[in-house]
Scaffold this active site. Structure first.
Site: not given
Ligand code: THU
Length: 136
Positions: A45, A47, A56, A58, A89
């Site tokens: 991830n 940010e 994210c 994934e 998520c």
């Protein structure tokens, strides 16, 4: 998918997690995707100070893999820096669905426990009725 593949995939996701850029949430995630050709693509991830631009682990792994010419996935591993495994998520489930509806997903936290699901279990009734190229 052998036991070795699973171990290798979880280890790759765990290593990717160490490269997480998550100074805002401090929630570290690593992902690894096993392609049908045997290649492993990882992601973490990333940010941003403008929070909504964060991505994210994934989806990082999927977009990296597709960019490298791999879009046929056999299995995935997601590792979080938590006591128990954390499932992906909803947005990541939908992105995985695009390329690998039959995906097997291994989840791990800090410990040795691995939980395994099929994407279909995590994303029942996906949005998959739109075929690229079809007129709207
Ligand atoms: N995160 C992931 O990397 N994968 C998920 O499936 C859920 C959340 C990240 C996004 C953000 O950097 C942090 O975890 C907290 O939400």
């Amino acid at each position: 998918m052998t036991q070795d593949d699973r171990t290798r995939l979880v280890a790759a996701a765990r290593e990717a997690m160490t490269r997480s850029h998550s100074p805002y949430s401090r929630f570290r995630v690593g992902a690894a995707l096993l392609g049908a050709d045997g290649r492993v693509h990882t992601g973490t991830n990333v940010e941003n100070a403008s929070y909504g631009l964060s991505i994210c682990a994934e989806r990082t792994a999927v977009f990296k893999a597709v960019s490298e010419g791999c879009r046929d996935f056999v299995a995935a591993a997601v590792v979080t820096d938590t006591d128990t495994p954390t499932p992906p998520c909803g947005a990541c489930r939908q992105v995985l669905q695009e390329f690998a509806p039959g995906l097997v997903i291994h989840l791990a936290g800090r410990g040795d426990d691995i939980e395994t699901f099929r994407l279909a279990e995590l994303l029942p009734r996906p949005f998959d009725s739109f075929t690229p190229g079809e007129a709207p």
